[in-house]
Design a protein around this motif. Sequence first.
Motif, PDB file in Angstrom:
ATOM      1  N   MET A 174     -19.135  59.324   5.682  1.00  0.00           N
ATOM      2  CA  MET A 174     -18.242  59.593   4.548  1.00  0.00           C
ATOM      3  C   MET A 174     -18.566  60.963   3.993  1.00  0.00           C
ATOM      4  N   SER A 175     -17.564  61.549   3.364  1.00  0.00           N
ATOM      5  CA  SER A 175     -17.770  62.817   2.669  1.00  0.00           C
ATOM      6  C   SER A 175     -16.734  62.936   1.565  1.00  0.00           C
ATOM      7  N   SER A 176     -17.134  63.574   0.484  1.00  0.00           N
ATOM      8  CA  SER A 176     -16.215  63.884  -0.608  1.00  0.00           C
ATOM      9  C   SER A 176     -16.781  65.081  -1.360  1.00  0.00           C
ATOM     10  N   THR A 177     -15.912  65.741  -2.080  1.00  0.00           N
ATOM     11  CA  THR A 177     -16.341  66.881  -2.876  1.00  0.00           C
ATOM     12  C   THR A 177     -15.738  66.801  -4.266  1.00  0.00           C
ATOM     13  N   SER A 178     -16.421  67.378  -5.197  1.00  0.00           N
ATOM     14  CA  SER A 178     -15.861  67.601  -6.532  1.00  0.00           C
ATOM     15  C   SER A 178     -16.423  68.939  -6.986  1.00  0.00           C
ATOM     16  N   ALA A 179     -15.733  69.578  -7.892  1.00  0.00           N
ATOM     17  CA  ALA A 179     -16.181  70.906  -8.316  1.00  0.00           C
ATOM     18  C   ALA A 179     -15.795  71.156  -9.753  1.00  0.00           C
ATOM     19  N   GLU A 180     -16.466  72.122 -10.327  1.00  0.00           N
ATOM     20  CA  GLU A 180     -16.155  72.551 -11.679  1.00  0.00           C
ATOM     21  C   GLU A 180     -16.423  74.037 -11.790  1.00  0.00           C
TER      22      GLU A 180
ATOM     23  N   ALA B 122     -11.308  69.254   6.454  1.00  0.00           N
ATOM     24  CA  ALA B 122     -11.499  69.021   5.024  1.00  0.00           C
ATOM     25  C   ALA B 122     -11.858  67.563   4.770  1.00  0.00           C
ATOM     26  N   ALA B 123     -12.496  67.313   3.633  1.00  0.00           N
ATOM     27  CA  ALA B 123     -12.811  65.954   3.210  1.00  0.00           C
ATOM     28  C   ALA B 123     -11.523  65.155   3.077  1.00  0.00           C
ATOM     29  N   LYS B 124     -11.599  63.841   3.322  1.00  0.00           N
ATOM     30  CA  LYS B 124     -10.405  62.997   3.259  1.00  0.00           C
ATOM     31  C   LYS B 124      -9.850  62.878   1.853  1.00  0.00           C
TER      32      LYS B 124
END
Length: 180
Positions: A46-52, A152-154
């Motif tokens: 699994m992979s995911s990203t978040s950013a600020e 890219a992440a799903k």
Amino acid sequence: MAPKRAAFDPTEHFALNDIALWTTSLRRDGEYQSAIHDGKTVVQTMSSTSAEVVTVVFEGVEGSMEVLRAYVNLGVRSVYRDGKQEVVLFTLEATFMVEYAIAKTPAENDLTRFVELNCIHNVWPFWRQHVYDTLKRASLPVPVIPLFSGKAAKKPTKLKRLVSAAARPQSEFDTSRANS
């Protein structure tokens, strides 16, 4: 006909400041026994990203600087399959924080794409080493973590403009791409 847009060059917008292991966990949900489990397990990832985007104000200095903080959440687990029975044997997850100085603010879609691809790409060697080191030390089989494919992440990237720290991403395993 609309004028052709110039290709996005991340080096004009960002400078890598830091990559840090933010959180990690190894969970054993069952006991791995090579005599029973070898050849009957699949690896799920699994992979995911978040950013600020964070505005940094330096004490005693006039002005401020914007930085991009991306949180890249990656995971791998081994699942034993024998007929209809599925048992998760172990799960390794890690979140890495990647910080970039923003030299020039890019368009929103370029920023999103940067987080989805470049941030994972920058973290990937650290992730591969973390998987190897952690599972080897735990006397568990080490799955092959391939080179980063550039996909890219799903899940869509969450982008926030804040002055404070971001919440860490949730764990969500992709069970559709099981590897033997």
